[in-house]
Design an enzyme around this catalytic site. Structure first.
Site, PDB file in Angstrom:
ATOM      1  N   GLU A   1      -2.388 -11.868   5.671  1.00 27.54           N
ATOM      2  CA  GLU A   1      -3.026 -13.398   4.998  1.00 27.54           C
ATOM      3  C   GLU A   1      -2.679 -14.396   5.546  1.00 27.54           C
ATOM      4  O   GLU A   1      -3.556 -15.256   5.843  1.00 27.54           O
ATOM      5  CB  GLU A   1      -2.689 -13.140   3.454  1.00 27.54           C
ATOM      6  CG  GLU A   1      -3.354 -11.782   2.812  1.00 27.54           C
ATOM      7  CD  GLU A   1      -3.169 -11.632   1.256  1.00 27.54           C
ATOM      8  OE1 GLU A   1      -2.205 -11.369   1.005  1.00 27.54           O
ATOM      9  OE2 GLU A   1      -4.139 -11.681   0.432  1.00 27.54           O
TER      10      GLU A   1
ATOM     11  N   GLU B   1      -2.438  -3.652  -0.343  1.00 29.74           N
ATOM     12  CA  GLU B   1      -2.158  -3.668  -1.782  1.00 29.74           C
ATOM     13  C   GLU B   1      -2.606  -2.958  -2.724  1.00 29.74           C
ATOM     14  O   GLU B   1      -2.118  -2.301  -3.698  1.00 29.74           O
ATOM     15  CB  GLU B   1      -2.721  -4.973  -2.293  1.00 29.74           C
ATOM     16  CG  GLU B   1      -1.652  -6.382  -1.443  1.00 29.74           C
ATOM     17  CD  GLU B   1      -1.921  -6.655  -0.085  1.00 29.74           C
ATOM     18  OE1 GLU B   1      -2.729  -5.836   0.699  1.00 29.74           O
ATOM     19  OE2 GLU B   1      -1.476  -7.596   0.601  1.00 29.74           O
TER      20      GLU B   1
END
Ligand SMILES: NC(=O)c1ccc[n+]([C@@H]2O[C@H](COP(=O)([O-])OP(=O)(O)OC[C@H]3O[C@@H](n4cnc5c(N)ncnc54)[C@H](O)[C@@H]3O)[C@@H](O)[C@H]2O)c1
Length: 698
Positions: free
Chosen positions: A105, A125
């Site tokens: 990210e 995730e």
């Protein structure tokens, strides 16, 4: 320092240096932000490069921070990424090894990205029940397109950098380089000084039929992940990336992340994630404990377990000597191993060359002398103490000094087995689960005199053969079977009180167990428990066990292997068909006991079976057989088909609330008016103490 700042040819290099995975915890985020500010303020600096020290760029956010104030403390990951994205000087990120989660990210927020070939790139995730929470679901689809991004985000699986760079029109990687990407990143940063700075947020997600694809993704995910909320939320977020403005998408991602964080499923998955790592840590055996080299393995007994155990080591490239008492048994064992590998070849899971290599590593023998140079010898012979005694005395005579002698016994005392040798410090239990080449669990049984070195070596070996190793002390059944006995016992009492096998199995399977207790028993063989009960009847006559189990065994219904058990089976079909004969047998047993059968709810079935696990688990903890509650959960998640989204019996009890669990147990104790369940609902003192002090098990 978690991040180093160096300057090279007018480029500031911020190097993540926070071993072991360069996680983006609070300190690292503060240091990165400070590095950015310093670079922006320094007129002698034109551009910025971020890279990582050590084997990998970054494994992601620090998930230990999740749910604590540290995760939100500014600069949080979202703000930090925004700061780099808004930098007025070009930011190039150079990734290698692993670039996952928050690490990816962060990369997506930079202006340019360079990857070393072979970098594993992922947003994992979803595997801990979350969506990526720092813009990953919004920027990744803009970088690589809707479909590849959806696949990565919903599966959480890693993809090699060069595969991503090969996606037509992709904007994820500007370059793929061989080796260290730092020089290329500095050169790119210098070349981009003064150029307009590209930001992924400004792009639109391209797809010819976004609507159709999203509907398809939703359906697929719904079918595959029905017990898990996170994959659907991943689809929601990626859909937002395709349909909405960037800032709106970020808001949707943020809300999904916060909501998922509070779900029992995410708590359970995070518990399992940490539990797996924690299991490898033994309180009184420091990581610095020396270990022994294990280069060659011996296996005694080529039956059901011996063959499977041998395969684990062959798969890991270790030579194995396998010993039997007779040529015929040896041939049969080797034939089974060969057949197993051949079936993998047929399914395309193994190449014929690998089959040849693995079989080439296997040496069959009838002669103990062939074990003389083995570093680890695992015994998997008949479950009789006399046979074990003979084998261990022979091993003691032939094994080289320092060799580790292990037993796969399920029920015998490993201290007694160790006493058959002159080297009890080198003896340990390695309790594999059937089929041993498939099941991930390994109970490592620490006997009274097992040395720390031997224990540490066993844990290392377990890792090498990709098992989840959990340390258990010596007791009847170790962690897993000692608990399952209480669970099966409740299942038996429920039969006698009014339930039938198919009802109990269905209730437990709806709860999420891979298999209900009776289907499980039919698979393992009902005669195994029968033999144990007969032995116990002599050694521990006070133990009450529902007689309905013995009644079944007396009819010769031993399970799948005899074509009949709690269910009927048809040849070539593993499906369990309810049996009227068994139903009659169960009802007759109730009558014989003078019990008036009653309607039993699924809720009662689940509570009684699961709380029986919890109560025994708590006793196992107080007895020091397991060193932590998460170890017990790992045993149940990896060896007994307990639903991962419930985190294991101990985590589940915490989720329900120990006060509630204790209340239910007292209710069941009161209902057992004639005391048939002797002791089953006597609460473990640990549970009572935890409730009194408002604490939890995990
Ligand atoms: N079957 C399971 O599900 C399971 C699971 C975990 C542990 N175990 C344990 O593993 C051990 C083996 O169980 P199994 O199911 O593989 O049994 P099995 O009967 O399938 O195999 C035992 C093998 O050992 C051989 N053997 C017997 N005495 C021997 C000796 N003196 N020297 C060399 N070989 C000898 C036999 O010929 C046979 O091939 C037992 O201790 C059992 O409790 C079994």
């Amino acid at each position: 320092m978690t991040t180093e700042y160096t300057a090279r040819d007018k480029v500031a290099v911020l190097t993540l240096n926070n071993p072991p995975v360069n996680g983006l915890g609070f300190d690292t985020r503060v240091a990165l932000a400070a590095g950015l500010d310093r670079a922006l303020a320094d007129p002698a600096i034109d551009a910025i490069v971020i890279n990582g020290a050590g084997k990998s760029f970054c494994g992601g956010a620090d998930i230990k921070e999740f749910g604590t104030p540290a995760a939100l403390a500014e600069p949080n990951l979202l703000s930090l990424i925004l700061a780099f994205e808004q930098s007025t000087k070009p930011v190039v990120i150079a990734v290698h090894g692993v670039c996952m989660g928050g690490g990816l990210e962060l990369a997506l927020g930079c202006h340019y990205r360079i990857a070393a070939r072979g970098t594993q790139v992922a947003l994992p995730e979803v595997k801990i029940g979350l969506v990526p929470g720092a813009g990953g679901t919004q920027r990744l689809p803009r970088a690589i397109g809707l479909e590849p991004a959806m696949n990565m985000i919903v599966s959480g699986n890693p993809v090699p950098s060069e595969m991503l760079a090969a996606i037509p029109g992709q904007r994820l990687f500007d370059q793929i380089v061989d080796g260290d990407p730092l020089d290329a990143a500095i050169a790119l940063a210098q070349a981009k000084v003064g150029a307009p700075l590209p930001r992924l947020r400004d792009l639109r997600v391209k797809h010819d039929n976004a609507e159709g694809f999203i509907a398809f993704a939703r359906l697929t995910v719904g079918a595959m992940a029905k017990d898990y909320p996170a994959p659907q939320r991943c689809v929601d977020c990626v859909e937002a990336a395709a349909r909405k403005r960037f800032d709106e998408g970020i808001k949707i991602e943020r809300e999904a992340f916060a909501a998922l964080m509070m779900t029992p499923e995410s708590r359970a998955l995070r518990h399992a994630f940490f539990g797996e790592r924690a299991a490898a840590k033994i309180p009184d055996v420091p990581e610095s404990t020396p270990t022994r080299e294990v280069g060659k393995v011996g296996v005694i007994g080529a039956g059901t377990m011996g063959g499977g155990i041998a395969m684990n080591f062959l798969n890991a490239g270790l030579p194995v000597v396998i010993l039997e008492t007779a040529q015929e048994a040896l041939d049969r064992g080797i034939a089974t191993v060969t057949r197993n590998y051949e079936s993998s070849v047929k399914k395309g899971k193994l190449s014929p060359e690998k089959l040849a290599t693995r079989m080439g590593l296997l040496t069959p023998t009838l002669d103990y002398a062939a074990l003389a140079d083995c570093d680890l010898i695992i015994e998997a012979v008949f479950e009789e103490i006399g046979v074990k005694e003979k084998v261990f005395k022979q091993l003691d005579a032939v094994a080289k000094p320092g060799a580790i002698l292990a037993s796969n016994t399920s029920t015998l005392n490993v201290d007694t087995i160790a006493s058959f040798t002159q080297r009890p410090q080198d003896v340990i239990g390695l309790h594999f689960f059937s089929p041993a080449n498939v099941m991930p669990l390994l109970e490592v049984v620490r006997a009274r005199l097992t040395s720390k070195e031997v224990l540490a070596t066993a844990m290392k070996v377990a890792k090498r053969i990709r098992k989840t190793a959990v340390v258990s002390g010596v007791c009847d059944g170790f962690i897993g079977n000692r608990m399952i006995e209480q669970y099966s016992r409740q299942a038996g009492f429920l039969l006698e009180e009014g339930a039938l096998p198919a009802q109990i199995d269905a209730a437990m399977e709806r709860f999420g167990m891979a298999m209900g207790p009776f289907r499980m028993s039919d698979l393992a063989g009902n005669d195994i428990g029968w033999a144990i009960r007969k032995r116990r009847a002599i050694e521990q006559p006070e133990l009450s066990y529902p007689k309905v189990f013995d009644r079944l065994c007396e009819t010769g219904r031993f399970g799948q292997k005899t074509g009949a058990g709690w269910y009927d089976y048809k040849a070539g079909d593993r499906k369990a068909y309810p049996s009227t004969l068994v139903d009659e047998l169960v009802i007759a047993e109730s009558q014989a006991l003078g019990i008036e059968r009653r309607q039993i709810s699924d809720e009662e079935i689940v509570e009684r079976l699961v709380y029986a696990l919890v109560n025994e688990g708590a006793k196992i903890l107080s007895d020091g057989i397991a060193s932590k509650a998460s170890d017990i959960d790992m045993v149940y998640l990896t060896g007994y088909g307990f639903p991962v989204y419930r985190g294991g019996p101990m985590r589940y009890a915490d989720e329900i609330g120990l006060w509630n669990v204790l209340r239910a147990m007292r209710r069941y104790a009161a209902a057992d008016s004639n005391g048939r369940q002797a002791g089953a609902w006597e609460p473990a003192p640990l549970l009572v103490d935890l409730v009194a002090s408002g604490k939890s098990l995990t």
